[in-house]
Design a protein around this motif. Structure first.
Motif, short mmCIF file in Angstrom:
data_model
loop_
_atom_site.label_atom_id
_atom_site.label_comp_id
_atom_site.label_asym_id
_atom_site.label_seq_id
_atom_site.Cartn_x
_atom_site.Cartn_y
_atom_site.Cartn_z
N ILE A 58 0.70 -1.36 0.08
CA ILE A 58 -0.25 -0.01 0.00
C ILE A 58 0.88 1.20 0.10
O ILE A 58 0.79 2.11 -0.73
CB ILE A 58 -1.00 0.05 1.28
CG1 ILE A 58 -1.62 -1.19 1.22
CG2 ILE A 58 -1.86 1.43 1.17
CD1 ILE A 58 -2.66 -1.38 2.40
N GLY A 59 1.72 1.23 0.89
CA GLY A 59 2.74 2.52 1.23
C GLY A 59 3.54 2.91 -0.27
O GLY A 59 3.20 4.02 -0.65
N LEU A 230 2.81 9.59 4.30
CA LEU A 230 1.88 9.38 3.15
C LEU A 230 0.50 9.90 3.72
O LEU A 230 0.09 9.96 4.80
CB LEU A 230 1.83 8.12 2.68
CG LEU A 230 3.16 7.43 2.31
CD1 LEU A 230 2.78 5.89 1.67
CD2 LEU A 230 3.63 8.01 0.80
N GLY A 231 -0.27 10.18 2.48
CA GLY A 231 -1.65 10.56 2.65
C GLY A 231 -2.02 12.06 2.92
O GLY A 231 -3.13 12.22 3.03
N ILE A 236 3.86 14.90 -2.06
CA ILE A 236 3.32 15.66 -3.42
C ILE A 236 4.44 16.85 -3.42
O ILE A 236 4.86 17.32 -4.52
CB ILE A 236 2.05 16.06 -3.46
CG1 ILE A 236 0.93 14.77 -3.40
CG2 ILE A 236 1.66 17.13 -4.48
CD1 ILE A 236 -0.52 15.01 -3.37
N THR A 237 4.55 17.43 -2.05
CA THR A 237 5.25 18.69 -2.13
C THR A 237 6.89 18.34 -2.28
O THR A 237 7.30 19.28 -3.07
CB THR A 237 5.10 19.23 -0.51
OG1 THR A 237 3.76 19.22 -0.08
CG2 THR A 237 5.84 20.66 -0.55
N GLY A 392 -6.71 9.91 3.53
CA GLY A 392 -6.00 10.76 2.31
C GLY A 392 -5.56 9.77 1.07
O GLY A 392 -5.46 10.37 0.13
N GLY A 393 -4.88 8.81 1.70
CA GLY A 393 -4.34 8.07 0.94
C GLY A 393 -5.34 7.26 -0.25
O GLY A 393 -5.16 7.30 -1.49
N ILE A 394 -6.58 6.99 0.06
CA ILE A 394 -7.74 6.54 -0.58
C ILE A 394 -8.15 7.55 -1.60
O ILE A 394 -8.22 7.26 -2.96
CB ILE A 394 -9.00 6.23 0.24
CG1 ILE A 394 -8.79 5.02 1.23
CG2 ILE A 394 -10.12 5.59 -0.82
CD1 ILE A 394 -10.09 4.78 2.14
#
Ligand code: PHE
Length: 452
Positions: A58-59, A230-231, A236-237, A392-394
């Motif tokens: 997942i991660g 994550l999430g 992203i940043t 957030g991950g979903i």
């Protein structure tokens, strides 16, 4: 500052610099404080096994998703979702949720990070024979002390963020990460040769599969998101400062492996240390027979051990350990602060220095409230980290798969890893992001709140 397609935002100077910064974000209190305690309270090696599956299944795919969204848009999380949303007003809310989670996590993380600094002083006072002072400064319930150390820690975080991407974040993490690994390895070398530590090693390394329950899986998943940062858009940043020739799957693999390895090393230090402490007469089991975990583990048992060691050796181990924790925490708090700061810079055109000071001061106000009410930590952690990050991950996975679309993500990833989209790994990644991750995470969250 290095030149990139968008030089005014800053960028990483080197591939190694990026990997160390991202690994620095990942490696933190989550690895050294939270991972060993979660492992201790969730059946030792069985927890590690499930945790590894969560990190890689997942991660790792979610990390690639975040890095590709960031690098493609070259924006903070809110700006990134806005840029790819095609005018839809709701999608940027994913980024806003990420910024909110980041702000709230940083607010309590700063207080715990402050304790790591206060314990450096505790060890020094103890060595100097000033035991009253040592006891006084080690009181994590003392609001005024918590507030002072939170201010110190936030000040350090803000000053690095003001330095910017390559001169601040990259330079700081490049020196701190190797230091951290060195201190960890030296301490393990000492502990595993001491009497009593062998029993700890076997608890840590011998799995009992009967211990794998839905509760354990939920804990392992939450730990994976928290530990890999994550999430909430931190990656992203960090991905937005990444050169388009960089290999995203490779970088994500390095960061995941580093994070998992350091967590494993931290467990290798802490769990045998607990048993070594027991052989020296220190209580490591609670009244109900369970292993002492939670904040008590690091902040009570370990100093007792360092005091038992005594003398210069006790001082060196005590100071190095809490210094190690402070360093690990600092490379994480800078990534937590960079998220809202990059949002303020990109979306509201606020200069970096002003943004870092303003946002940092705002978050510090919440930290000060928490300093005087430390019981708030658990509830904030539950909402914004244990539930908030997987949620957030979903959303990130679904957004990438069904709004931005995997072919665009593939184009982004292919630019630094040519032909990735045609590899078996590429195909598996798209299935993980579009189907497996959202379903597994959602199932886990729903079962944890008792809906399934
Ligand atoms: N990964 C950090 C740790 O293990 C915490 C963190 C969470 C940092 C989310 C950034 C974003 O301590």
């Amino acid at each position: 500052m290095a030149l990139t397609e968008n030089s005014s935002r800053g960028s990483w100077n080197s591939k190694l610099g990026f990997i160390l910064a991202a690994a620095g974000s990942a490696v933190g209190l989550g690895n050294i404080w939270r991972f060993p305690t979660e492992t201790a309270s969730n059946g030792g090696a069985a927890f590690i096994l499930v945790y590894l599956v969560c990190c890689f299944l997942i991660g790792f795919p979610v990390m690639m998703a975040e890095l590709s969204i960031g690098r493609n848009t070259r924006k903070n999380p809110v700006g990134a979702f806005k840029a790819l949303a095609g005018g839809n007003k709701f999608y940027p809310l994913i980024g806003i949720w990420g910024v909110i989670c980041g702000v709230m996590i940083l607010s309590y993380y700063t207080v715990i990070a402050g304790w790591t600094v206060s314990y450096v002083f505790e060890e020094i006072f103890f060595f100097m024979g000033m035991t009253d002072w040592a006891t006084w400064i080690a009181n994590t319930e003392n609001g005024t002390l918590n507030a002072i150390f939170s201010i110190v820690f936030m000040g350090a975080t803000i000053s690095i963020i003001i330095g910017g991407v390559s001169d601040g974040i990259e330079r700081a993490t490049k020196t701190m990460m190797p230091l951290l690994i060195a201190i960890l390895i030296i301490m393990i070398g000492y502990v595993v040769t001491q009497p009593g530590s062998g029993e700890g090693l076997s608890v840590y390394l011998k799995p009992d599969f009967a211990e794998i329950t839905p509760g354990l899986i939920f804990a392992a998943m939450g730990q994976a998101f928290f530990s890999l940062s994550l999430g909430m858009g931190a990656l992203i940043t960090y991905g937005s400062y990444l050169n388009s020739k960089e290999n995203i799957p490779g970088a994500a693999a390095y960061v995941t492996l580093t994070d998992v390895s350091i967590a494993f090393l931290a467990g290798l230090l802490i769990i045998p240390t607990m048993y070594m402490a027991q052989s020296q007469g220190i209580t490591i089991f609670a009244d109900d027979g369970s292993l002492i975990a939670g904040p008590a583990l690091i902040f009570q048992i370990l100093p007792e051990l360092f005091h038992e060691l005594g003398g210069v050796l006790g001082l060196i181990f005590g100071v190095s350990f809490f210094l190690l924790l402070s360093v690990a925490a600092l490379t994480s708090t800078i990534s937590l602060l960079e998220v809202p700061v990059s949002y303020a810079i990109d979306e509201h055109s606020i200069p970096r220095k002003k943004a870092a000071m303003g946002v940092g001061a705002g978050i510090l106000i919440i930290s000060l409230v928490i300093s005087f009410n430390v019981s708030l930590i658990d509830i904030i952690d539950l909402i914004f980290s244990q539930v908030g990050l997987p949620l957030g991950g979903i959303l990130i996975c679904l957004f990438l798969g069904y709004v931005w679309k995997t072919e665009n993500a593939f184009r982004e990833i292919d630019s630094g890893y040519s032909g990735f989209s045609n590899t078996l790994f590429g195909k598996i990644w798209s299935i993980l992001v579009m189907v497996i991750c959202p379903i597994v995470i959602l199932y886990n969250l729903l079962s944890a709140i008792g809906l399934l």
